[in-house]
Design an enzyme around this catalytic site. Structure first.
Site, PDB file in Angstrom:
ATOM      1  N   ASN A 166      -2.819  -7.790   9.318  1.00 58.27           N
ATOM      2  CA  ASN A 166      -2.921  -7.254   7.955  1.00 58.27           C
ATOM      3  C   ASN A 166      -2.059  -8.063   6.963  1.00 58.27           C
ATOM      4  OD1 ASN A 166      -3.919  -5.372   6.057  1.00 58.27           O
ATOM      5  ND2 ASN A 166      -2.096  -4.078   6.269  1.00 58.27           N
ATOM      6  N   ALA A 167      -1.728  -9.305   7.331  1.00 59.00           N
ATOM      7  CA  ALA A 167      -0.999 -10.179   6.393  1.00 59.00           C
ATOM      8  C   ALA A 167      -1.863 -10.365   5.144  1.00 59.00           C
ATOM      9  CB  ALA A 167      -0.710 -11.521   7.050  1.00 59.00           C
ATOM     10  N   CYS A 193     -13.607  -4.015   5.991  1.00 59.88           N
ATOM     11  CA  CYS A 193     -15.029  -3.908   6.335  1.00 59.88           C
ATOM     12  C   CYS A 193     -15.891  -4.765   5.422  1.00 59.88           C
ATOM     13  CB  CYS A 193     -15.489  -2.458   6.259  1.00 59.88           C
ATOM     14  SG  CYS A 193     -14.850  -1.461   7.594  1.00 59.88           S
ATOM     15  N   SER A 210     -11.232  -0.183   4.443  1.00 60.10           N
ATOM     16  CA  SER A 210     -10.402  -1.386   4.570  1.00 60.10           C
ATOM     17  C   SER A 210     -10.906  -2.292   5.684  1.00 60.10           C
ATOM     18  CB  SER A 210      -8.965  -1.008   4.915  1.00 60.10           C
ATOM     19  OG  SER A 210      -8.456  -0.173   3.928  1.00 60.10           O
ATOM     20  N   GLY A 216       0.821  -1.218   0.000  1.00 65.90           N
ATOM     21  CA  GLY A 216       0.000   0.000   0.000  1.00 65.90           C
ATOM     22  C   GLY A 216       0.848   1.259   0.000  1.00 65.90           C
ATOM     23  N   THR A 228     -13.654  -7.230   0.125  1.00 69.77           N
ATOM     24  CA  THR A 228     -13.278  -8.412  -0.656  1.00 69.77           C
ATOM     25  C   THR A 228     -14.306  -9.520  -0.473  1.00 69.77           C
ATOM     26  OG1 THR A 228     -10.961  -7.804  -0.448  1.00 69.77           O
ATOM     27  CG2 THR A 228     -11.413 -10.051  -1.142  1.00 69.77           C
TER      28      THR A 228
HETATM   29  C1  SPV Z   1      -6.588  -1.019   1.578  1.00 69.34           C
HETATM   30  O1  SPV Z   1      -6.046  -0.890   2.690  1.00 69.34           O
HETATM   31  O2  SPV Z   1      -7.560  -0.351   1.236  1.00 69.34           O
HETATM   32  C2  SPV Z   1      -6.045  -1.993   0.638  1.00 69.34           C
HETATM   33  C3  SPV Z   1      -4.724  -2.507   0.875  1.00 69.34           C
HETATM   34  O3  SPV Z   1      -6.665  -2.274  -0.341  1.00 69.34           O
HETATM   35  S1  SPV Z   1      -3.537  -1.312   0.536  1.00 69.34           S
HETATM   36  O4  SPV Z   1      -2.767  -1.744  -0.609  1.00 69.34           O
HETATM   37  O5  SPV Z   1      -2.686  -1.253   1.711  1.00 69.34           O
HETATM   38  O6  SPV Z   1      -4.142  -0.044   0.284  1.00 69.34           O
HETATM   39 MN    MN Z   2      -8.221  -0.829  -0.707  1.00 71.05          MN
END
Ligand code: SPV
Ligand code: MN
Length: 625
Positions: A394-395, A278, A276, A227, A281
């Protein structure tokens, strides 16, 4: 276009003739200029240009293993990469937009004066790649040869970053040639900086991620977590939000999925924004539906007035915590069979990956192994005396969407998919109903703007605090928020086939317990899909249309063969008037001193407030309406 640069002499110090030829073949002076500028600044030992050819792509994959950024696991194609102990999530504090005095930003957007920021980060970059190999890669954000396509140049000294991007994004070397010499592309310069023997970043205190909107460029140094480091993910999202909002389209932190009600021969496409961790996915992965994308979407109107969307990615960088055969069967199956994929920040023992809540009993977890801290043993404590778990919360895993059984067959369609529904969801234990439909497009935009969520482990800092997360995009906001909202309203109002908008809440609790099961989101989604096709009646309330009991009862029966009781319905779909009014008060506080919030937003807000006030301060069952 017959442009041909001279000898690119300064580059021959970093790359051999073959690589130079690959660069020249793109025939774009702006690309060459960027590469020249950053190689002479970062001073790698060598630089390698990667085309779309398999041999070049294999080279990057192998390099990441050879240089120790990734390690092979027992299963074929699987590798593990660890980010540093303090580099496990997006670093919001050190991610800043470079601004000039004329640029307006909302409060809450992290900024730094452009000159000052450039001086600092270019200073860090001076010689930062010494002793390393620099990879130069070309990608396409969105399907190639489409009106959505944006070209992206990635310059990085991390083979892991370049490899992950190969899984997550479409190849773009050939697409760059089609730019015909134009400078309309994004540039991302990344360096992991000095690394230790585990190949993790040493100088975390000098981690910086600076977004240069005026130059379509992002600089990111001293980090590896995707990220922060992968240009094409959240860094490109910020550049695209700026571009889209200066044009007439939307760049969103949204999933795209096909909803396919059983027994009905149709697929209805939805987008959805969730902060994120929530349920984004897992919504995109609901069994029986198809996934187009789980993170970032571009939305444009077509010439018939439809809302079209593409996934700018072709892969998933997903949270692995809680992926188990019961909760996420497709993902679990994919992660436990041979294919090219990268695990990050899980624990490894004897070549096998372990993560939190993977569906095995406690005693089946090894008591030691390698994880994001290095050598791990059960019972180890962090600096605050807190026990360090098997793997980081967050793995993640990195896979291609087409490796999933439920990949949507049209996900590469250059025209994009016609969107008929938009979902907004947060993490809300005490206020909103599980699903409701907006009364209008403006009301839908409002629903997106008032998303709140508890903080999670996907960003650094304390987890579990309620915070506002409009459209789940504030972390990536680079324009005044009022202007963003206004563009949303205008975008929808121009459409002739306007998507219906729904709010969802998978996290409603009663006396500390969830009022529904995890899988129930499928029913909320099918109800929304049915509404798009005019199949269900609904009850109008001040907060939106809510489902009727009989429809949900039938859906629960059909989908899960489960009795859905009136008691459940009452508990879930009663309107918590007081709680909603409290939420509106929080929104008033949040937005009242923000410039340029559109009148349409306040009109919706005041309409809901008046409607709720008339009801009196209590909780009212659906039968009241
Ligand atoms: C998020 O945190 O919204 C993600 C992972 O999709 S990241 O790549 O860390 O943004
Ligand atoms: Mn995201």
């Amino acid at each position: 276009m017959t442009y041909r640069r001279g000898t690119l002499d300064s580059l021959s110090e970093y790359m051999d003739r073959e690589n130079l030829e690959k660069l020249k073949a793109i025939n774009n002076p702006h690309v060459e200029k960027q590469v020249e500028r950053f190689l002479t600044l970062c001073k790698p030992d060598k630089a390698t240009v990667i085309t779309d050819d398999d041999a070049d792509i294999d080279y990057v994959r192998q390099l990441s293993i050879d240089n120790g950024e990734e390690h092979l696991l027992a299963m074929e194609g699987h590798t593990i990469h660890w980010d540093g102990y303090q580099d496990q999530a997006r670093d919001k504090g050190n991610t800043k937009v470079l601004v000039t005095p004329e640029m307006q930003m909302s409060k809450g957007i992290n900024t730094i004066p452009r000159e000052e920021g450039l001086e600092e980060i270019l200073g860090y970059m001076d010689g930062i790649m010494k002793g390393k190999e620099c990879i130069i890669r070309f990608f396409s954000l969105g399907p190639t040869d489409s009106r959505f396509t944006l070209c992206a140049l990635q310059i990085t000294d991390s083979a892991y970053v370049a490899h992950s991007e190969d899984i997550l994004y479409r190849k773009g070397y050939e697409q760059f040639k089609k730019l015909d010499g134009s400078k309309e592309f994004f540039t991302f310069i990344h360096s992991a900086g000095e690394v230790d023997e585990r190949k993790t970043t040493v100088n975390i205190d000098k981690r910086r991620i600076y977004i240069d909107l005026l130059d379509n460029k992002v600089y990111t140094v001293n980090n590896q977590y995707a990220g922060n480091s992968l240009g094409l993910k959240k860094l490109a999202l910020r550049l695209a939000v700026y571009k889209a909002n200066n044009e007439d389209w939307l760049s969103e932190h949204m999933l795209i999925m096909g909803v396919k009600p059983e027994g009905k021969d149709r697929t209805t496409y939805f987008t959805g924004a969730y902060p994120s961790a929530c349920g984004k996915t897992s919504t995109a992965m609901i069994p029986g539906q198809s996934i187009v994308g789980d993170d970032i979407a571009y939305l444009k109107m077509d010439d018939k007035g439809n809302c079209r969307a593409v996934n700018i990615e072709q892969g998933v960088f997903g949270i692995i915590t809680d992926v188990n055969p019961v909760d996420d069967p497709f993902i679990y199956k994919t992660l436990t069979s041979p294919r090219e994929m990268v695990f990050s920040n899980v624990m490894v023992k004897d070549g096998k990956p372990y993560w939190l809540n993977m569906g095995i009993p406690e005693e089946k977890y090894p008591s030691d192994g390698l994880n994001h801290i290095g050598k791990w043993e059960k019972g180890m404590k962090d600096a605050n005396g807190k026990e360090i778990g098997v793997a980081h919360k967050n793995a993640r895993y990195t896979i291609r969407i087409n490796e999933l059984e439920n990949a949507d067959p049209h996900f590469n369609d250059p025209e994009g998919l016609v969107i008929d529904g938009v979902l907004y969801g947060g993490r809300d234990s005490d206020t909103n109903v599980p699903v409701s439909q907006a009364l209008s497009w403006e009301h839908g935009v409002y629903m997106g703007a008032i998303i709140e969520s508890e903080t999670t482990s996907a960003t650094l800092g304390q987890a579990g605090v309620r915070k506002s997360s409009p459209m789940a995009i504030m972390d990536f906001m680079v324009i005044p928020f009022g202007r963003y909202l206004n563009n949303h309203i205008e975008f929808g109002n121009k459409l002739t086939r306007t998507p219906l908008v729904f709010s969802t809440n998978y996290f409603l609790k009663n006396e500390g317990k969830y009022t529904n099961e995890k899988v129930d989101k499928k029913v909320w989604l099918l109800w929304a899909e049915g509404r798009v096709h005019g199949e269900y009646d609904a009850i109008e309330t001040p907060i939106g249309y809510i489902p009727k009991y009989d429809d949900l009862k039938a859906l629960f029966k059909q989908v899960f063969d489960r009795e859905y009781t009136e008691e459940d319905y009452h508990q879930q779909f009663s309107i918590r008037v007081t709680k909603h009014l409290e939420k509106l008060a929080r929104m008033e506080e949040l937005y009242s001193d923000e410039d340029g919030i559109p009148e349409g937003f306040w009109a919706v807000h005041n309409g809901i407030k008046d409607g709720l006030k008339k009801l009196g301060k209590k909780t009212l069952p659906p039968s009241h309406f």
